[in-house]
Design a protein around this motif. Sequence first.
Motif, PDB file in Angstrom:
ATOM      1  N   MET A 195       0.818  -1.216   0.000  1.00  0.00           N
ATOM      2  CA  MET A 195       0.000   0.000   0.000  1.00  0.00           C
ATOM      3  C   MET A 195       0.851   1.264   0.000  1.00  0.00           C
ATOM      4  SD  MET A 195      -3.129  -1.043   2.534  1.00  0.00           S
ATOM      5  CE  MET A 195      -2.125  -1.914   3.717  1.00  0.00           C
ATOM      6  N   LEU A 196       2.105   1.146   0.401  1.00  0.00           N
ATOM      7  CA  LEU A 196       3.065   2.235   0.327  1.00  0.00           C
ATOM      8  C   LEU A 196       4.337   1.700  -0.326  1.00  0.00           C
ATOM      9  CD1 LEU A 196       2.806   3.849   3.901  1.00  0.00           C
ATOM     10  CD2 LEU A 196       1.898   4.789   1.768  1.00  0.00           C
ATOM     11  N   LYS A 197       5.036   2.569  -1.011  1.00  0.00           N
ATOM     12  CA  LYS A 197       6.287   2.176  -1.656  1.00  0.00           C
ATOM     13  C   LYS A 197       7.454   2.771  -0.875  1.00  0.00           C
ATOM     14  CE  LYS A 197       8.597   2.091  -6.151  1.00  0.00           C
ATOM     15  NZ  LYS A 197       8.500   2.513  -7.577  1.00  0.00           N
ATOM     16  N   PRO A 198       8.449   1.987  -0.523  1.00  0.00           N
ATOM     17  CA  PRO A 198       9.593   2.534   0.217  1.00  0.00           C
ATOM     18  C   PRO A 198      10.390   3.512  -0.636  1.00  0.00           C
ATOM     19  CG  PRO A 198      10.017   0.257  -0.430  1.00  0.00           C
ATOM     20  CD  PRO A 198       8.587   0.533  -0.764  1.00  0.00           C
ATOM     21  N   ASP A 199      11.010   4.490   0.039  1.00  0.00           N
ATOM     22  CA  ASP A 199      11.877   5.423  -0.674  1.00  0.00           C
ATOM     23  C   ASP A 199      13.155   4.735  -1.113  1.00  0.00           C
ATOM     24  OD1 ASP A 199      10.014   7.410  -0.151  1.00  0.00           O
ATOM     25  OD2 ASP A 199      11.026   8.076   1.675  1.00  0.00           O
ATOM     26  N   LYS A 200      13.635   3.837  -0.290  1.00  0.00           N
ATOM     27  CA  LYS A 200      14.811   3.046  -0.664  1.00  0.00           C
ATOM     28  C   LYS A 200      14.754   1.709   0.056  1.00  0.00           C
ATOM     29  CE  LYS A 200      18.352   4.109   2.779  1.00  0.00           C
ATOM     30  NZ  LYS A 200      19.761   4.433   2.985  1.00  0.00           N
ATOM     31  N   GLY A 201      15.569   0.783  -0.387  1.00  0.00           N
ATOM     32  CA  GLY A 201      15.584  -0.550   0.199  1.00  0.00           C
ATOM     33  C   GLY A 201      14.626  -1.488  -0.515  1.00  0.00           C
ATOM     34  N   GLU A 202      14.635  -2.741  -0.078  1.00  0.00           N
ATOM     35  CA  GLU A 202      13.824  -3.775  -0.716  1.00  0.00           C
ATOM     36  C   GLU A 202      13.007  -4.530   0.330  1.00  0.00           C
ATOM     37  OE1 GLU A 202      14.376  -7.641  -3.706  1.00  0.00           O
ATOM     38  OE2 GLU A 202      16.075  -6.894  -2.542  1.00  0.00           O
ATOM     39  N   ILE A 203      11.763  -4.817  -0.005  1.00  0.00           N
ATOM     40  CA  ILE A 203      10.893  -5.636   0.844  1.00  0.00           C
ATOM     41  C   ILE A 203      10.438  -6.834   0.041  1.00  0.00           C
ATOM     42  CG2 ILE A 203       8.797  -5.711   2.235  1.00  0.00           C
ATOM     43  CD1 ILE A 203       8.916  -2.679   2.447  1.00  0.00           C
ATOM     44  N   ARG A 204      10.599  -8.015   0.627  1.00  0.00           N
ATOM     45  CA  ARG A 204      10.139  -9.237  -0.020  1.00  0.00           C
ATOM     46  C   ARG A 204       9.090  -9.909   0.859  1.00  0.00           C
ATOM     47  NH1 ARG A 204      12.651 -10.605  -4.422  1.00  0.00           N
ATOM     48  NH2 ARG A 204      12.086 -12.804  -4.321  1.00  0.00           N
ATOM     49  N   LEU A 205       8.028 -10.357   0.216  1.00  0.00           N
ATOM     50  CA  LEU A 205       6.913 -11.008   0.884  1.00  0.00           C
ATOM     51  C   LEU A 205       6.692 -12.346   0.213  1.00  0.00           C
ATOM     52  CD1 LEU A 205       4.410 -10.961   2.787  1.00  0.00           C
ATOM     53  CD2 LEU A 205       3.197  -9.720   0.996  1.00  0.00           C
ATOM     54  N   MET A 206       6.738 -13.413   1.001  1.00  0.00           N
ATOM     55  CA  MET A 206       6.596 -14.766   0.456  1.00  0.00           C
ATOM     56  C   MET A 206       7.596 -15.012  -0.675  1.00  0.00           C
ATOM     57  SD  MET A 206       4.238 -15.668   2.512  1.00  0.00           S
ATOM     58  CE  MET A 206       3.745 -17.264   1.897  1.00  0.00           C
ATOM     59  N   GLU A 207       8.833 -14.486  -0.459  1.00  0.00           N
ATOM     60  CA  GLU A 207       9.967 -14.666  -1.375  1.00  0.00           C
ATOM     61  C   GLU A 207       9.747 -14.001  -2.733  1.00  0.00           C
ATOM     62  OE1 GLU A 207      10.700 -18.895  -1.388  1.00  0.00           O
ATOM     63  OE2 GLU A 207      11.694 -18.811   0.564  1.00  0.00           O
ATOM     64  N   GLN A 208       8.871 -13.001  -2.771  1.00  0.00           N
ATOM     65  CA  GLN A 208       8.650 -12.210  -3.975  1.00  0.00           C
ATOM     66  C   GLN A 208       8.661 -10.733  -3.595  1.00  0.00           C
ATOM     67  OE1 GLN A 208       5.540 -13.802  -6.763  1.00  0.00           O
ATOM     68  NE2 GLN A 208       4.970 -15.048  -4.995  1.00  0.00           N
ATOM     69  N   ALA A 209       8.816  -9.854  -4.585  1.00  0.00           N
ATOM     70  CA  ALA A 209       8.769  -8.418  -4.317  1.00  0.00           C
ATOM     71  C   ALA A 209       7.421  -8.070  -3.700  1.00  0.00           C
ATOM     72  CB  ALA A 209       8.990  -7.647  -5.613  1.00  0.00           C
ATOM     73  N   ALA A 210       7.438  -7.315  -2.604  1.00  0.00           N
ATOM     74  CA  ALA A 210       6.205  -7.013  -1.881  1.00  0.00           C
ATOM     75  C   ALA A 210       5.195  -6.265  -2.735  1.00  0.00           C
ATOM     76  CB  ALA A 210       6.522  -6.206  -0.624  1.00  0.00           C
ATOM     77  N   GLN A 211       5.650  -5.509  -3.729  1.00  0.00           N
ATOM     78  CA  GLN A 211       4.731  -4.768  -4.596  1.00  0.00           C
ATOM     79  C   GLN A 211       3.993  -5.687  -5.566  1.00  0.00           C
ATOM     80  OE1 GLN A 211       4.039  -1.377  -4.644  1.00  0.00           O
ATOM     81  NE2 GLN A 211       5.224  -1.206  -2.755  1.00  0.00           N
ATOM     82  N   SER A 212       4.463  -6.924  -5.709  1.00  0.00           N
ATOM     83  CA  SER A 212       3.829  -7.869  -6.629  1.00  0.00           C
ATOM     84  C   SER A 212       2.504  -8.372  -6.055  1.00  0.00           C
ATOM     85  CB  SER A 212       4.756  -9.057  -6.890  1.00  0.00           C
ATOM     86  OG  SER A 212       4.075 -10.103  -7.543  1.00  0.00           O
ATOM     87  N   GLU A 213       1.482  -8.377  -6.872  1.00  0.00           N
ATOM     88  CA  GLU A 213       0.171  -8.862  -6.437  1.00  0.00           C
ATOM     89  C   GLU A 213       0.228 -10.338  -6.054  1.00  0.00           C
ATOM     90  OE1 GLU A 213      -4.153  -9.381  -8.544  1.00  0.00           O
ATOM     91  OE2 GLU A 213      -3.104  -7.488  -8.845  1.00  0.00           O
ATOM     92  N   LYS A 214       1.065 -11.099  -6.742  1.00  0.00           N
ATOM     93  CA  LYS A 214       1.187 -12.534  -6.475  1.00  0.00           C
ATOM     94  C   LYS A 214       1.729 -12.796  -5.071  1.00  0.00           C
ATOM     95  CE  LYS A 214       1.911 -13.963 -11.298  1.00  0.00           C
ATOM     96  NZ  LYS A 214       2.873 -14.593 -12.241  1.00  0.00           N
ATOM     97  N   ALA A 215       2.525 -11.862  -4.534  1.00  0.00           N
ATOM     98  CA  ALA A 215       3.144 -12.061  -3.223  1.00  0.00           C
ATOM     99  C   ALA A 215       2.100 -12.160  -2.124  1.00  0.00           C
ATOM    100  CB  ALA A 215       4.116 -10.922  -2.926  1.00  0.00           C
ATOM    101  N   ARG A 216       0.929 -11.564  -2.344  1.00  0.00           N
ATOM    102  CA  ARG A 216      -0.098 -11.507  -1.296  1.00  0.00           C
ATOM    103  C   ARG A 216      -1.116 -12.641  -1.392  1.00  0.00           C
ATOM    104  NH1 ARG A 216       0.882  -6.285  -2.912  1.00  0.00           N
ATOM    105  NH2 ARG A 216      -0.943  -6.105  -4.259  1.00  0.00           N
ATOM    106  N   LYS A 217      -0.878 -13.577  -2.288  1.00  0.00           N
ATOM    107  CA  LYS A 217      -1.854 -14.643  -2.529  1.00  0.00           C
ATOM    108  C   LYS A 217      -2.110 -15.490  -1.291  1.00  0.00           C
ATOM    109  CE  LYS A 217      -2.988 -18.453  -5.628  1.00  0.00           C
ATOM    110  NZ  LYS A 217      -2.576 -19.256  -6.804  1.00  0.00           N
ATOM    111  N   ASN A 218      -1.096 -15.801  -0.528  1.00  0.00           N
ATOM    112  CA  ASN A 218      -1.243 -16.665   0.646  1.00  0.00           C
ATOM    113  C   ASN A 218      -1.072 -15.894   1.950  1.00  0.00           C
ATOM    114  OD1 ASN A 218      -1.655 -19.383  -0.520  1.00  0.00           O
ATOM    115  ND2 ASN A 218       0.338 -18.974  -1.464  1.00  0.00           N
TER     116      ASN A 218
END
Length: 292
Positions: A57-80
């Motif tokens: 829902m927010l994009k970081p100014d810098k750095g990387e966030i991964r969710l379920m081993e995918q980029a957090a901005q990816s819709e697929k990351a939120r599937k589970n």
Amino acid sequence: MNERVQFDNVSKSFRHKGNQIIAVRDLSFSIFSGEAIGFVGQNGAGKSTSMKMLMGMLKPDKGEIRLMEQAAQSEKARKNVGYVPENPYLYDYLTPLEIVVMGLEIHERAKGDSAAKCAMKWLERVGVAYAAHKRVRNLSKGMTQRTALAHALAIEPKLLVLDEPMSGLDPVGRKLVADEIQAYRGRGGTVFFSSHVLNDVERLASRLLLIHKGELRADKSMAEVLSQGDLVLRYKGTGMDGYLEDGMGLWKKQIKQSELQATLQTLPDSVELVDVQRSFNLEQLFVDIVKE
């Protein structure tokens, strides 16, 4: 062990009245499968901002966030992933039953009668079944919160993200929600939750992340936190040497953990042991770090 969440040097700031406000600064941590992470900090420490970035829902100014081993901005990351924000917004013209059924169908967990049956099961578990057919607009904040939790749990997520899950709940609701979170963990689920109620964190978390002014200040297992410090033994009866009066006929003494058994053996039969508590707890750690 699978990595469910990864923050790698994440920073986020906002503009407010012409000034730049740093919400999160160089935040790095990982959460692995099966963990229950308590995310704590003062109001404005950066907890909700971090969770919103994690959920895309927010994009970081810098750095990387991964969710379920995918980029957090990816819709697929939120599937589970099941997510409950601090103030969940649910369509107020729908009923709790319709909300949970909708979640099951969107996540392709069940459809039709099967979805309705599954939804009712979860509404019963969180104590909302009796209001299953009422409009959300007619529910209390606590009932809305529990409906949102049923929606998140019904999809059988691999990761449960909860921002202040106990907010607005009465004592019965708090117990129901805490029991469901523990049951979810018992089924192998991973939990990432924030809370201002430190007793809830002590009860539910296996690991603690403490954020202060946007920076991670502590990353400790709960076992490590709760093993620190001495014990305080209290009894009811007459005073004895070495004990301090604690009011209402109670007496207390601070002892080392290694001294507990020997101290208990010295108590005469004429006194009543009230409790033995840790003198150092999560609240003390929190206060110590915030004071720095």
